[in-house]
Design a protein around this motif. Structure first.
Motif, mmCIF file in Angstrom:
data_model
loop_
_atom_site.group_PDB
_atom_site.id
_atom_site.type_symbol
_atom_site.label_atom_id
_atom_site.label_comp_id
_atom_site.label_asym_id
_atom_site.label_seq_id
_atom_site.Cartn_x
_atom_site.Cartn_y
_atom_site.Cartn_z
ATOM 1 N N GLU A 295 -7.857 -12.213 72.358
ATOM 2 C CA GLU A 295 -7.943 -10.775 72.566
ATOM 3 C C GLU A 295 -8.837 -10.423 73.747
ATOM 4 O O GLU A 295 -8.807 -9.309 74.243
ATOM 5 C CB GLU A 295 -8.415 -10.066 71.295
ATOM 6 C CG GLU A 295 -9.766 -10.485 70.753
ATOM 7 C CD GLU A 295 -9.670 -11.696 69.838
ATOM 8 O OE1 GLU A 295 -8.635 -12.400 69.875
ATOM 9 O OE2 GLU A 295 -10.631 -11.944 69.097
ATOM 10 N N SER A 296 -9.641 -11.392 74.203
ATOM 11 C CA SER A 296 -10.509 -11.097 75.341
ATOM 12 C C SER A 296 -10.067 -11.842 76.597
ATOM 13 O O SER A 296 -10.821 -11.955 77.546
ATOM 14 C CB SER A 296 -11.953 -11.460 74.998
ATOM 15 O OG SER A 296 -12.053 -12.841 74.738
ATOM 16 N N ALA A 297 -8.856 -12.376 76.572
ATOM 17 C CA ALA A 297 -8.390 -13.160 77.710
ATOM 18 C C ALA A 297 -7.961 -12.249 78.862
ATOM 19 O O ALA A 297 -7.251 -11.278 78.656
ATOM 20 C CB ALA A 297 -7.215 -14.042 77.290
ATOM 21 N N LEU A 298 -8.449 -12.557 80.047
ATOM 22 C CA LEU A 298 -8.073 -11.802 81.244
ATOM 23 C C LEU A 298 -7.230 -12.699 82.131
ATOM 24 O O LEU A 298 -7.564 -13.859 82.319
ATOM 25 C CB LEU A 298 -9.301 -11.387 82.048
ATOM 26 C CG LEU A 298 -10.541 -10.902 81.328
ATOM 27 C CD1 LEU A 298 -11.644 -10.682 82.353
ATOM 28 C CD2 LEU A 298 -10.228 -9.604 80.635
ATOM 29 N N PRO A 299 -6.155 -12.188 82.681
ATOM 30 C CA PRO A 299 -5.387 -13.018 83.604
ATOM 31 C C PRO A 299 -6.151 -13.192 84.913
ATOM 32 O O PRO A 299 -6.888 -12.301 85.331
ATOM 33 C CB PRO A 299 -4.108 -12.204 83.833
ATOM 34 C CG PRO A 299 -4.505 -10.797 83.562
ATOM 35 C CD PRO A 299 -5.592 -10.843 82.531
ATOM 36 N N CYS A 300 -6.000 -14.357 85.546
ATOM 37 C CA CYS A 300 -6.663 -14.601 86.827
ATOM 38 C C CYS A 300 -5.627 -14.761 87.917
ATOM 39 O O CYS A 300 -4.564 -15.302 87.680
ATOM 40 C CB CYS A 300 -7.483 -15.886 86.784
ATOM 41 S SG CYS A 300 -8.841 -15.784 85.675
ATOM 42 N N PHE A 336 -10.529 -11.906 88.551
ATOM 43 C CA PHE A 336 -10.464 -11.988 87.087
ATOM 44 C C PHE A 336 -10.073 -10.646 86.507
ATOM 45 O O PHE A 336 -10.762 -9.650 86.715
ATOM 46 C CB PHE A 336 -11.819 -12.413 86.522
ATOM 47 C CG PHE A 336 -12.419 -13.585 87.246
ATOM 48 C CD1 PHE A 336 -11.784 -14.824 87.200
ATOM 49 C CD2 PHE A 336 -13.580 -13.446 87.989
ATOM 50 C CE1 PHE A 336 -12.327 -15.909 87.864
ATOM 51 C CE2 PHE A 336 -14.121 -14.529 88.651
ATOM 52 C CZ PHE A 336 -13.493 -15.761 88.596
ATOM 53 N N GLY A 337 -8.971 -10.630 85.777
ATOM 54 C CA GLY A 337 -8.587 -9.419 85.048
ATOM 55 C C GLY A 337 -7.597 -8.567 85.815
ATOM 56 O O GLY A 337 -7.274 -8.825 86.976
ATOM 57 N N ALA A 338 -7.116 -7.551 85.142
ATOM 58 C CA ALA A 338 -6.189 -6.593 85.732
ATOM 59 C C ALA A 338 -6.669 -5.203 85.363
ATOM 60 O O ALA A 338 -7.564 -5.040 84.537
ATOM 61 C CB ALA A 338 -4.779 -6.841 85.211
ATOM 62 N N SER A 339 -6.043 -4.212 86.001
ATOM 63 C CA SER A 339 -6.540 -2.842 85.802
ATOM 64 C C SER A 339 -6.349 -2.374 84.360
ATOM 65 O O SER A 339 -7.072 -1.504 83.884
ATOM 66 C CB SER A 339 -5.826 -1.893 86.755
ATOM 67 O OG SER A 339 -4.428 -2.007 86.595
ATOM 68 N N THR A 340 -5.361 -2.944 83.670
ATOM 69 C CA THR A 340 -5.197 -2.594 82.261
ATOM 70 C C THR A 340 -5.578 -3.801 81.409
ATOM 71 O O THR A 340 -5.702 -4.909 81.914
ATOM 72 C CB THR A 340 -3.739 -2.213 81.955
ATOM 73 O OG1 THR A 340 -2.909 -3.305 82.346
ATOM 74 C CG2 THR A 340 -3.330 -0.966 82.679
ATOM 75 N N GLY A 341 -5.736 -3.594 80.131
ATOM 76 C CA GLY A 341 -6.098 -4.694 79.253
ATOM 77 C C GLY A 341 -7.588 -4.851 79.184
ATOM 78 O O GLY A 341 -8.339 -4.016 79.691
ATOM 79 N N PRO A 342 -8.044 -5.925 78.527
ATOM 80 C CA PRO A 342 -9.488 -6.119 78.417
ATOM 81 C C PRO A 342 -10.081 -6.396 79.795
ATOM 82 O O PRO A 342 -9.377 -6.784 80.716
ATOM 83 C CB PRO A 342 -9.612 -7.341 77.501
ATOM 84 C CG PRO A 342 -8.302 -8.046 77.599
ATOM 85 C CD PRO A 342 -7.283 -7.000 77.887
ATOM 86 N N GLY A 343 -11.354 -6.166 79.931
ATOM 87 C CA GLY A 343 -11.969 -6.386 81.230
ATOM 88 C C GLY A 343 -13.461 -6.564 81.108
ATOM 89 O O GLY A 343 -14.033 -6.496 80.014
ATOM 90 N N TYR A 344 -14.096 -6.761 82.265
ATOM 91 C CA TYR A 344 -15.542 -6.929 82.294
ATOM 92 C C TYR A 344 -16.228 -5.720 81.674
ATOM 93 O O TYR A 344 -17.283 -5.827 81.054
ATOM 94 C CB TYR A 344 -15.982 -7.121 83.744
ATOM 95 C CG TYR A 344 -17.475 -7.253 83.904
ATOM 96 C CD1 TYR A 344 -18.103 -8.457 83.583
ATOM 97 C CD2 TYR A 344 -18.258 -6.194 84.341
ATOM 98 C CE1 TYR A 344 -19.474 -8.585 83.695
ATOM 99 C CE2 TYR A 344 -19.621 -6.312 84.464
ATOM 100 C CZ TYR A 344 -20.226 -7.514 84.136
ATOM 101 O OH TYR A 344 -21.579 -7.632 84.245
#
Lengths: 406, 465
Positions: A295-300, A336-344
């Motif tokens: 649930e906390s995975a961010l695409p790179c 690291f991450g995308a504008s949507t979804g979980p993030g820093y």
């Protein structure tokens, strides 16, 4: 950052496939430094007797007929020099006065020189930050409007000796900008946890990259720094040495197996030349929580490597000290991450891991549990059909014989 | 949209009748559309019946269509996400036994249908409110209420079909209702993601409010279904008055003590059923992200491929039904269907082949299984126990779905899609094992399950003689 990296438990462990071991063995003969299953690993902080404390960490991994040297330093931007030699007796020599001089060439040497089979370096030059508020396309490059980056050459780092842990063979470089007028790093830090291994295993924390004695793991964690926007994406600029005029390539390997990093079906590899040579390997996933989970995975996203000509990269004294001044650098960004979804922005936490090593990159195989279940799942109905069919056939035969007599 | 126009016309057509409710009906003078004894009127009723189930089938798979959005906006992991499906199934573990009873003895078909439709509507609204207020347990509760209505509504729908079409076009009507259900699921899969993005653009940001509003709009289909239920109740009552037709009954007699008389083949059929369906529905519930992550599909393409099982099932169910009717040999057809499903899951798990191949195969085998498996129950159970047997079968199917949904979510969170697929393969394999066992038991006992259609005719003939 001191989270323990345990050795994998029981059936979670998966050895390289026999075919791979065979190829390793065949290639090992001429190259002389591959396929060591265990190594004697020692971590040593090389002291600077001449002046202020400098972080210079020497990881020496000795096998039966080869030695790997990883020299990590936060002198200038954080950097690592990776040297593979074909003798168990090679040594590192450091000339501090030369290393700290404006012309550090020759300040770092590995002896005997002719035993060096492979050498390269990675320099972590800048921490990037993007504003992704108005970006809807997740694959956009760059992933948003860039903020001024943090140069890692202008970071101040902790004393590495304090974080040295001989039990887990790890050490952590923890730093923050020296000049921080906006106080974004007032409660934050950027940490690089370096870990070496004496044998093949797999950590308990995702992305659970399979490591061998020929590899060294780097875990980057950004903790507590205030982002400059509501939807800030972070990235890391990494520079490396080009072999010849071209830049090395980043390969994206697709696999069917996501058992160790759920829903991540890709493995990215940076290869310095044709195999076997040096490699960096990572899964395109970062985590916005500790411990990381799905649930906390961010695409790179990793950009392709390009010659670093656009702006002068921060120079790393240790890279220059080992390789001299005549080098062409190549750089790439990992975001690291995308504008949507979980993030820093969720917990002000971000972690990402990569492996650095020599030889053939470790390859995941199907775990024994998967193979076992498949064997039973496919075998049982077949076996049942076979046995049942035989029984029925015999029964039927008897029955029809009986009938024919009748 | 065309269907909605038709819907509106149908309602309008019913409108004038509403006005002269008090006036005594003059059957001879009625136009064809309003005359309950004419085909045109029955087609109107059929249209209403089809839309009666549309809402609940549309909303059943709302979570699958919005998987990423639900997980992101409500900040839940896959295990909790799958609870949305489990909560739908829980009430039906019990209600499968009582749905028929409630319709026959307590509410009557008309009120029963209306009440179950209300449950569906309220459930969906509560589900959406859970999103708007960012309360996940409210969403779960909504799904629970929705579940109370959903499956029983399907029973009511079938009862209406029997009451209006028995001895006429009944099989076709069942087929059409099933197709309509699949169309509802398909439209949902492909529409909800798009709707969400539109609402997001409208509100300016994604979040639980966006999710809640999207679900609320999806709930309009449930209102449509409720309107159909009301119209049907009116038309049914009117038909009773004009034709002196009896109120429809499910005729189900459930005696739980019958369970101890169930034969080994029947238990094997139950196992086949549970193990098969748990490898299909939870997979579809979790499928969308699988196709985007493993095969790099866009969100829309993933929705499309995730709904292909339903798309194929809509036209193929009647075709396979005919095929199985004409040939008999049910066990062999079930064996083929389960084996094809096994192959399809293995393709999804262990290859990078275009998943359209595997999903089409899954769609075909799913349709075939439904046509070959469910009628088998009638061959191994005396007629007076049929209601109990079917109720029991649905009940344990729902129990299986509830439990496996949760397990599937947990497996996905901790071990990923490959392991989940391997788990589904193991389930299908257990189903396959049961089919083989059923075949052997049937052969050994000299049962009639695998007779060809001709053998069945002959036996029937000899019995009547």
């Amino acid at each position: 950052m001191h989270g323990s990296v345990e050795h994998s438990w029981g059936w979670g462990h998966s050895a390289p496939s026999p075919l791979l071991l065979l190829t390793l063995f065949l290639f090992a003969a001429p190259f002389g430094l591959l396929g060591e299953t265990t190594r004697q690993v020692s971590l040593e902080v090389i002291p600077n007797w001449l002046g202020p404390v400098q972080n210079l960490l020497h990881i020496r991994a000795v096998g039966t007929n080869s030695t790997l040297h990883y020299i990590w330093s936060s002198l200038g931007p954080l950097a690592v020099v990776l040297v593979a030699t074909n003798t168990p007796h090679s040594t590192l020599s450091v000339n501090w006065s030369r290393l700290l001089s404006p012309e550090p060439d020759g300040g770092l040497m590995v002896f005997p020189k002719d035993s060096i089979q492979f050498s390269s370096a990675l320099v972590f030059t800048r921490l990037l930050e993007f504003d992704s508020t108005n970006v809807s396309d997740t694959a956009a490059k760059p992933p948003g409007t860039p903020y001024p980056p943090y140069s890692l050459a202008d970071f101040s780092w902790n004393n590495i000796t304090d974080s040295l842990d001989p039990a887990t063979l790890s050490a952590t470089f923890q730093g923050h900008p020296m000049n921080d007028p906006t106080r974004t790093f007032a409660n934050g830090s950027l940490a690089f946890r370096v870990q070496a291994f004496s044998r093949s295993s797999r950590p308990a924390q995702p992305p659970r990259l399979l490591h061998t004695a020929d590899t060294c793991q780097l875990e980057v964690a950004l903790v507590g720094a205030s982002p400059r926007g509501n939807r800030s994406l972070f990235g890391l600029e990494v520079a490396t040495l080009g072999q010849g005029p071209d830049c090395p390539s980043v390969q994206e390997q697709h696999s069917i197996d996501d058992e160790y990093a759920p829903a991540v079906f890709q493995l990215d590899q940076l290869l310095w030349g044709s195999l076997p040579s040096g490699f960096a390997q990572w899964r395109p996933v970062a985590y916005s929580q500790k411990p990381g989970g799905r649930e906390s995975a961010l695409p790179c996203q990793a950009s392709p490597l390009h010659p670093a000509l656009a702006y002068p990269l921060p120079q790393s004294p240790i890279v220059r000290a080992f390789f001299g001044s005549q080098n062409n650098f190549c750089a790439f960004n990992v975001t690291f991450g995308a504008s949507t979804g979980p993030g820093y922005w969720d917990q002000h936490y971000l972690s990402w891991s990569m492996l650095l090593g020599v030889g053939f990159p470790p390859v995941d195989g199907l775990s024994p549990l998967v193979l076992g279940i498949m064997a039973v799942a496919l075998g049982a109905p077949g076996l049942m059909l076979l046995v049942g069919g035989l029984v029925l056939l015999l029964y039927h035969k008897k029955y029809s014989e009986y009938q024919s007599i009748n | 949209m065309e269907e909605e126009d038709e819907e509106a016309r149908a309602l309008l057509a019913g409108g004038p009748d509403e006005a002269d409710r008090g006036a005594p009906a003059a059957p001879g003078a009625l136009p064809a559309l309003c005359d309950p004894s004419r085909l045109a009127h029955r087609l109107l009723v059929l249209l209403l019946m089809c839309f009666l189930g549309f809402g609940s089938y549309f909303c059943y798979d709302n979570p699958a269509a919005l998987q990423t959005q639900v997980k992101r906006d409500m900040q839940v992991n896959t295990t909790k996400f799958m609870l949305l499906y489990a909560w739908y199934s829980w009430p039906n573990v019990v209600l499968c036994f009582f749905g028929g009873f409630l319709i026959d003895r307590v509410f009557g078909i008309r009120w029963g249908t209306i009440i179950f439709s209300c449950f569906v509507c309220i459930g969906q609204v509560v589900f959406a409110l859970g999103g708007i207020f960012n309360v996940f347990w409210l969403m779960e509760f909504g799904r629970f209420v929705f579940g109370i209505g959903g499956e029983s509504l399907a029973v009511a729908q079938n009862t209406y079909a029997v009451s209006w079409f028995k001895g006429k076009e009944l099989n076709l009507v069942f087929g059409l209702q099933l197709s309509m259900a699949r169309i509802g699921s398909t439209v949902n899969m492909n529409l909800m993601g798009w709707l969400y993005s539109k609402i997001e653009a409208l509100l300016g940001s994604a979040g639980h409010t966006t999710l809640g509003i999207t679900l609320m709009i999806g709930g309009i289909t449930c209102i449509l279904s409720l309107i159909c239920a009301l119209a049907l109740a009116y038309l049914d009552q009117r038909a009773e008055r004009i034709l002196h037709k009896e109120q429809g009954k499910t005729g189900e007699v459930i005696k739980l003590t019958d369970v101890k008389d169930f034969s080994l083949p029947l238990w094997l059929i139950f196992i086949i059923c549970v193990c098969y369906y748990v490898a299909v529905f939870p997979f579809i519930g979790l499928g969308k992200v699988f196709f985007t992550e493993k095969f790099g599909f866009s969100s829309q393409a993933a929705s499309a491929i995730n709904s292909v099982v339903y798309v194929i099932s809509a036209p193929m169910s009647p075709v396979f039904g005919l095929l199985v009717d004409k040939t008999g040999k049910n066990i062999l057809w079930v064996l083929c269907a389960v084996a094809a499903t096994l192959v399809s899951h293995m393709m999804l798990a262990f290859t990078m082949w275009n998943p359209w191949i595997a999903m089409c195969l899954l769609g075909l085998s799913y349709s075939l299984l439904a046509c070959a498996l469910w009628p088998m129950v009638a061959f191994v159970v005396p007629e007076h126990q049929l209601g109990t047997a079917y109720g029991f079968m649905q009940s344990i199917q729902n129990l299986g779905l509830a439990i496996i949904s949760i397990i599937a979510g947990m497996i996905l969170d901790s071990r990923g899609y490959l392991f989940l697929e391997v788990f589904f393969i193991a389930c299908v394999s257990l189903s396959l094992l049961s089919v083989v066992l059923l075949y052997l038991v049937n052969r050994a006992q000299g049962g009639n399950l695998n007779y060809s259609a001709r053998q069945r005719e002959e036996i029937k003939f000899s019995h009547t003689e």
